[in-house]
Design an enzyme around this catalytic site. Structure first.
Site, short mmCIF file in Angstrom:
data_model
loop_
_atom_site.label_atom_id
_atom_site.label_comp_id
_atom_site.label_asym_id
_atom_site.label_seq_id
_atom_site.Cartn_x
_atom_site.Cartn_y
_atom_site.Cartn_z
N ASP A 178 2.29 -7.93 -1.23
CA ASP A 178 2.50 -9.17 -0.48
C ASP A 178 3.87 -9.77 -0.82
O ASP A 178 4.62 -10.22 0.05
CB ASP A 178 1.41 -10.18 -0.81
CG ASP A 178 0.01 -9.59 -0.68
OD1 ASP A 178 -0.71 -9.52 -1.70
OD2 ASP A 178 -0.34 -9.16 0.43
N HIS A 237 -5.29 -11.80 -2.75
CA HIS A 237 -4.72 -10.77 -1.85
C HIS A 237 -5.63 -10.69 -0.64
O HIS A 237 -6.46 -9.80 -0.49
CB HIS A 237 -4.62 -9.43 -2.56
CG HIS A 237 -4.21 -8.33 -1.63
ND1 HIS A 237 -3.00 -8.33 -0.95
CD2 HIS A 237 -4.86 -7.20 -1.23
CE1 HIS A 237 -2.92 -7.26 -0.19
NE2 HIS A 237 -4.03 -6.55 -0.34
N1 LIG Z 1 -4.03 -4.54 -3.19
C1 LIG Z 1 -3.25 -4.01 -2.26
O1 LIG Z 1 -2.13 -4.50 -1.99
C2 LIG Z 1 -3.74 -2.81 -1.49
C3 LIG Z 1 -2.89 -2.17 -0.58
C4 LIG Z 1 -3.37 -1.03 0.11
C5 LIG Z 1 -4.67 -0.57 -0.10
N2 LIG Z 1 -5.45 -1.22 -1.02
C6 LIG Z 1 -6.80 -0.74 -1.33
O2 LIG Z 1 -6.71 0.41 -2.17
C7 LIG Z 1 -7.90 1.19 -2.06
C8 LIG Z 1 -7.56 2.66 -1.87
O3 LIG Z 1 -6.92 2.80 -0.64
P1 LIG Z 1 -6.60 4.31 -0.09
O4 LIG Z 1 -5.84 4.14 1.18
O5 LIG Z 1 -6.05 5.14 -1.18
O6 LIG Z 1 -8.10 4.80 0.27
P2 LIG Z 1 -8.59 6.31 0.39
O7 LIG Z 1 -9.96 6.23 1.00
O8 LIG Z 1 -7.55 7.15 1.00
O9 LIG Z 1 -8.73 6.78 -1.13
C9 LIG Z 1 -9.66 6.17 -1.97
C10 LIG Z 1 -10.02 7.22 -3.00
O10 LIG Z 1 -10.86 6.61 -3.97
C11 LIG Z 1 -11.83 7.56 -4.34
N3 LIG Z 1 -12.94 6.88 -4.98
C12 LIG Z 1 -13.98 6.23 -4.39
N4 LIG Z 1 -14.81 5.75 -5.33
C13 LIG Z 1 -14.29 6.11 -6.53
C14 LIG Z 1 -14.68 5.93 -7.88
N5 LIG Z 1 -15.82 5.30 -8.19
N6 LIG Z 1 -13.89 6.44 -8.87
C15 LIG Z 1 -12.76 7.10 -8.56
N7 LIG Z 1 -12.32 7.31 -7.30
C16 LIG Z 1 -13.09 6.82 -6.31
C17 LIG Z 1 -12.19 8.27 -3.04
O11 LIG Z 1 -12.81 9.52 -3.30
C18 LIG Z 1 -10.81 8.40 -2.41
O12 LIG Z 1 -10.19 9.62 -2.76
C19 LIG Z 1 -8.69 0.56 -0.89
O13 LIG Z 1 -9.68 -0.31 -1.40
C20 LIG Z 1 -7.62 -0.25 -0.15
O14 LIG Z 1 -8.17 -1.34 0.56
C21 LIG Z 1 -5.02 -2.32 -1.71
O1 LIG Z 2 -5.06 -4.68 4.43
C1 LIG Z 2 -5.70 -3.83 3.77
O2 LIG Z 2 -6.93 -3.72 3.79
C2 LIG Z 2 -4.92 -2.90 2.88
C3 LIG Z 2 -4.07 -3.68 1.91
O3 LIG Z 2 -4.81 -4.66 1.23
C4 LIG Z 2 -2.82 -4.24 2.55
O4 LIG Z 2 -2.54 -5.44 2.34
O5 LIG Z 2 -2.12 -3.46 3.21
#
Ligand SMILES: NC(=O)c1ccc[n+]([C@@H]2O[C@H](COP(=O)([O-])OP(=O)(O)OC[C@H]3O[C@@H](n4cnc5c(N)ncnc54)[C@H](O)[C@@H]3O)[C@@H](O)[C@H]2O)c1
Ligand SMILES: O=C(O)C[C@H](O)C(=O)O
Length: 326
Positions: free
Chosen positions: A157, A185
Site C-alpha cells: 500500500d 491492509h
Molecule cells: N498483504 C498484501 O499486501 C498482499 C498482497 C498480495 C496478496 N496477499 C495475500 O497473500 C496470500 C498468497 O497469495 P498468492 O497469490 O501467493 O496465492 P496462491 O494461491 O497463488 O498461493 C498460496 C499458496 O499458499 C499455500 N498454502 C495454503 N495453505 C497453506 C499452509 N497452511 N501452509 C503453507 N502453505 C499454504 C497454497 O498451497 C499455495 O501454494 C493471499 O492470502 C493473498 O490475499 C497479500
Molecule cells: O487485494 C488483494 O486481495 C490482494 C492484496 O491484498 C493486494 O492488496 O493486492
C-alpha cells in the site's frame, strides 16, 4: 553465517516471485548467504519441487540450501525470518476479511510452531490475507516470542501511494519521503500524504488539491488490490513479493535517516490506537527493531480515517476471538 529464511505458500504466485529475489540477495545484501525453508501443503509439494529445481538451476552463489516440506515444526526450526505468505487469495467481489474463515486457522498453527522452534532472534512478516488479523492470530499463539517481532504487510500500500503521488506531481518515486499508511491492509486503510515530502517540500502543498486527495488518491490506493484482481483476473503477486522484500529488508537493515516505512505492528496506544491491535503506523527501524514515529500532527480528516480503520480491526479481532483462533 547463513540466514535461515522460512517462506510459507512457497509454491504460490507470490512465492514464485519472492524466492528468486531472496536467493539472489535482495534481503540481506551480497555478502550474506541464505538457507531457504519452504513450507507448503501436501497438494502443492510437487509444484514446490519444481520451484526448488528452478532455484537450483539459477546457481545462486548466496543460496546455501533448500529445505522443503509440510511440517511447520521442521521447516521453522531455528529460522531467523519467517515470511508467512501461504494463504488463500480473495477473488472478485470478496473483501479480504472474508478470507478469515479459510485462512485464520493457518496462522494459529504457524504461530504455535514458530513459538516452539524458531530462533530467538526471529522476525515474522505476514503477507497472507487478511494480513493484519492473521499477524495478530500468529502473535497471540506465540506467547514466548515478543509481540514486536510480528508485522503485517502494508508496504505494498505504501509503495502504491508513493507511485500515485509521483505520477500526480511529475516527480520521481526516489524524491518522495515519509509516506504513511495507517491501519488495516483493507479498503479502510488510510494513505496519508500530510507528512510526506517531495524533494524536501510538503507533498500536500505541492499537490494543493484536497479533492484529488480525498476523491482520487485515497480510494485509488485503498482499492488497488481489487483493481488488480479485476485487471489480471487474480490478485497481485510480483508487486506483493517486491513489497514483502522491501518490508523485511528495511525492518532488518534499517530505514534511511530522512525517511520511514509503513508497517502493521502491535499498537502501544500511540495516536490513540487501542493497545494490542495490529495496526499500520509510520515506523523507523534500526538493527531489526522498529519504533513508531511520534509527534505527528493529526488533523480532523486524518483522525476520522484512522479511527475508522481501527474500528474494522477491532471487529476482525472480535471475529477471530469468537472463532477461537486467539
Ligand atoms: N498483504 C498484501 O499486501 C498482499 C498482497 C498480495 C496478496 N496477499 C495475500 O497473500 C496470500 C498468497 O497469495 P498468492 O497469490 O501467493 O496465492 P496462491 O494461491 O497463488 O498461493 C498460496 C499458496 O499458499 C499455500 N498454502 C495454503 N495453505 C497453506 C499452509 N497452511 N501452509 C503453507 N502453505 C499454504 C497454497 O498451497 C499455495 O501454494 C493471499 O492470502 C493473498 O490475499 C497479500
Ligand atoms: O487485494 C488483494 O486481495 C490482494 C492484496 O491484498 C493486494 O492488496 O493486492
Amino acid at each position: 553465517m547463513a540466514m535461515k529464511v522460512a517462506v510459507t505458500g512457497a509454491a504460490g504466485q507470490i512465492g514464485y516471485s519472492l524466492l528468486f529475489r531472496i536467493a539472489a540477495g535482495a534481503l540481506f545484501g551480497p555478502e550474506t548467504c541464505v538457507e531457504l525453508r519452504l513450507l507448503e501443503i501436501p497438494s502443492a509439494i510437487n509444484a514446490l519441487e519444481g520451484v526448488a529445481m528452478e532455484l537450483d538451476d539459477c546457481a545462486f552463489p548466496l543460496l546455501d540450501s533448500i529445505q522443503m516440506g509440510t511440517n511447520a515444526d521442521q521447516i521453522f526450526d531455528g529460522v531467523n525470518l519467517a515470511l508467512l505468505v501461504g494463504a488463500r487469495p480473495r477473488t472478485k467481489d470478496m473483501e479480504r476479511k472474508d478470507l478469515l474463515d479459510a485462512n485464520g486457522a493457518i496462522f494459529t498453527a504457524q504461530g504455535k510452531a514458530l513459538n516452539a522452534v524458531a530462533a530467538d532472534d526471529v522476525r515474522i512478516g505476514v503477507t497472507g490475507n487478511p494480513a493484519n488479523t492473521n499477524a495478530l492470530i500468529a502473535m497471540r499463539n506465540a506467547p514466548d516470542i515478543p509481540a514486536e517481532r510480528f508485522s503485517a504487510l502494508t508496504r505494498l500500500d505504501h509503495n502504491r501511494a508513493v507511485s500515485q503521488l509521483a505520477t500526480k506531481t511529475g516527480s520521481r518515486v526516489s524524491d518522495i519521503r515519509k509516506m504513511t499508511i495507517w491501519g488495516n491492509h483493507s479498503a479502510t486503510q488510510y494513505p496519508d500524504i500530510f507528512h510526506a515530502e517531495i524533494a524536501g517540500r510538503h507533498a500536500a502543498e505541492v499537490v494543493n488539491d484536497q479533492q484529488w486527495i480525498e476523491q482520487y488518491f485515497i480510494p485509488t490506493v485503498a482499492h488497488r488490490g481489487s483493481a488488480i484482481i479485476e485487471a489480471r483476473g487474480s490478485s497481485s503477486a510480483a508487486s506483493a513479493a517486491s513489497a514483502t522484500i522491501d518490508a523485511a529488508r528495511d525492518w532488518l537493515s534499517g530505514t534511511p535517516d530522512d525517511d520511514w516505512a509503513s508497517m502493521a505492528v502491535v499498537s502501544d496506544g500511540s495516536y490513540g490506537i487501542a493497545e494490542g491491535l495490529m495496526y499500520s503506523f509510520p515506523v523507523t527501524t534500526k538493527h531489526g527493531n522498529w519504533e513508531i514515529v511520534q509527534g505527528l500532527e493529526i488533523n480532523d480528516f486524518s483522525r476520522a480515517k484512522m479511527d475508522a480503520t481501527a474500528a474494522e480491526l477491532v471487529q476482525e479481532r472480535d471475529m477471530v476471538t469468537e472463532l477461537g483462533l486467539i
